[in-house]
Scaffold this active site. Structure first.
Site, PDB file in Angstrom:
ATOM      1  N   LYS A 251       0.800  -1.233   0.000  1.00  0.00           N
ATOM      2  CA  LYS A 251       0.000   0.000   0.000  1.00  0.00           C
ATOM      3  C   LYS A 251       0.834   1.285   0.000  1.00  0.00           C
ATOM      4  O   LYS A 251       0.460   2.261  -0.633  1.00  0.00           O
ATOM      5  CB  LYS A 251      -0.954   0.003   1.200  1.00  0.00           C
ATOM      6  CG  LYS A 251      -2.117  -0.984   1.054  1.00  0.00           C
ATOM      7  CD  LYS A 251      -3.017  -0.902   2.273  1.00  0.00           C
ATOM      8  CE  LYS A 251      -4.328  -1.611   2.046  1.00  0.00           C
ATOM      9  NZ  LYS A 251      -5.292  -1.331   3.115  1.00  0.00           N
TER      10      LYS A 251
ATOM     11  N   ASP B 121     -10.116   3.337   2.475  1.00  0.00           N
ATOM     12  CA  ASP B 121     -10.360   2.668   3.762  1.00  0.00           C
ATOM     13  C   ASP B 121     -11.146   3.559   4.734  1.00  0.00           C
ATOM     14  O   ASP B 121     -12.057   3.096   5.414  1.00  0.00           O
ATOM     15  CB  ASP B 121      -9.040   2.240   4.412  1.00  0.00           C
ATOM     16  CG  ASP B 121      -8.439   1.028   3.718  1.00  0.00           C
ATOM     17  OD1 ASP B 121      -9.195   0.248   3.106  1.00  0.00           O
ATOM     18  OD2 ASP B 121      -7.201   0.863   3.783  1.00  0.00           O
TER      19      ASP B 121
END
Ligand code: ATR
Length: 278
Positions: A65, A102
């Protein structure tokens, strides 16, 4: 055919294909969503050749990520603030863009499952200091004026994370987490504790007000020991699956051009597969 994928190492456990393939079928889209197991040392080359692999974009999961954010030409505010990206796409010129969904996923799910969570909220406690904690603190800071308490076993990691967000986030000792619950209207577990195969989260909810919302980002099992204990004393609970479903929405819309809906049927589809895997 429009193609996207999830890139991870390992990637086998990813539930993203289940979600995106469900939507592709649901909306009758001529598309595909694949799993790509890519080693960390090969990630930059893979992302650089995304178009050659015939992908318009990708989800990115552990451990890629942070690298995904570095490799993108542009990134949205969330990805920059969180320091990591989970969604990539190529524009018509072939330029790579990054987003982090997220926080969006967590907050959208919290709003859907416990719409009252922010009413009169004095303080919220976040447990853990990893990437998920950073995303959730970012999401919370944007919409609530409540005090944000951060507790992590390793205090130094909590302090480093709090530093990113400034004075809105107050670090408390891991040992003081039980007592500090007395002022909290929201408790969020972002650690991996409570996950199948891991120890349960060690916390005593006795001081927590009974109307406080308790949320867990762990979704295997769906009802973690924390959520079971919270529900038993009457606290509203929010499980981790909703965050997973909602964080997938913006990527799907980018790649396939339809904003998909998180429905009870999608949830049931994913729950059934979780049950099979157990
Ligand atoms: P992610 O980035 O996905 O959130 P992570 O960085 O591995 O994952 O974070 C896991 C979190 O669980 C950390 O906050 C970790 O605490 P430490 O920073 O002290 O390692 C927390 N954690 C893991 N095992 C724990 C345990 N037995 N007791 C308390 N906290 C624990």
């Amino acid at each position: 055919m429009v193609r996207a994928c999830v890139i991870g190492w390992p990637v086998e456990h990813s539930r993203s294909p289940l979600i995106h393939r469900y939507w592709l079928k649901q909306y009758g889209i001529d598309g595909a969503y694949e799993k790509e197991a890519v080693r960390p040392e090969d990630f930059a080359a893979f992302v650089g050749a995304l178009a050659e692999h015939r992908y318009v974009g990708a989800n990115v999961t552990l451990p890629h990520k942070e690298a995904a954010l570095r490799l993108a030409r542009s990134a949205d505010e969330a990805a920059i603030a969180i320091g990591a990206a989970n969604t990539l796409w190529l524009d018509a010129e072939g330029t790579l863009h990054a987003s982090n969904t997220d926080a969006y996923g967590f907050m959208t799910n919290l709003d859907a499952e416990a719409p009252q969570w922010n009413e009169g909220l004095g303080a919220a406690m976040v447990l853990g200091a990893g990437g998920a904690a950073r995303a959730i603190l970012y999401g919370l800071i944007k919409v609530t004026d409540a005090k944000l308490l951060l507790a992590n076993r390793t205090r130094a990691r909590a302090e480093a994370l709090a530093h990113v967000f400034g004075p809105r986030v107050e670090v408390i000792d891991w040992e003081k987490r039980n007592d500090a619950l007395a002022t909290c209207g929201l408790l969020v577990n972002t650690t991996s504790l409570g996950m199948t195969g891991q120890a349960p989260l060690d916390i005593d909810l006795a001081a927590l007000p009974q109307d406080a919302v308790v949320a867990d980002i762990v979704y295997t099992p769906l009802l973690t020991p924390l959520l079971v204990a919270a529900a038993k004393r009457g606290n509203p609970t929010v499980d981790g699956l909703g965050m997973l479903l909602h964080q997938a929405v913006p990527g799907f819309e980018r790649w396939f051009g339809v904003r998909p809906e998180v429905t009870p049927a999608l949830r049931a589809h994913v729950v059934a597969s979780l049950a099979e895997a157990d």
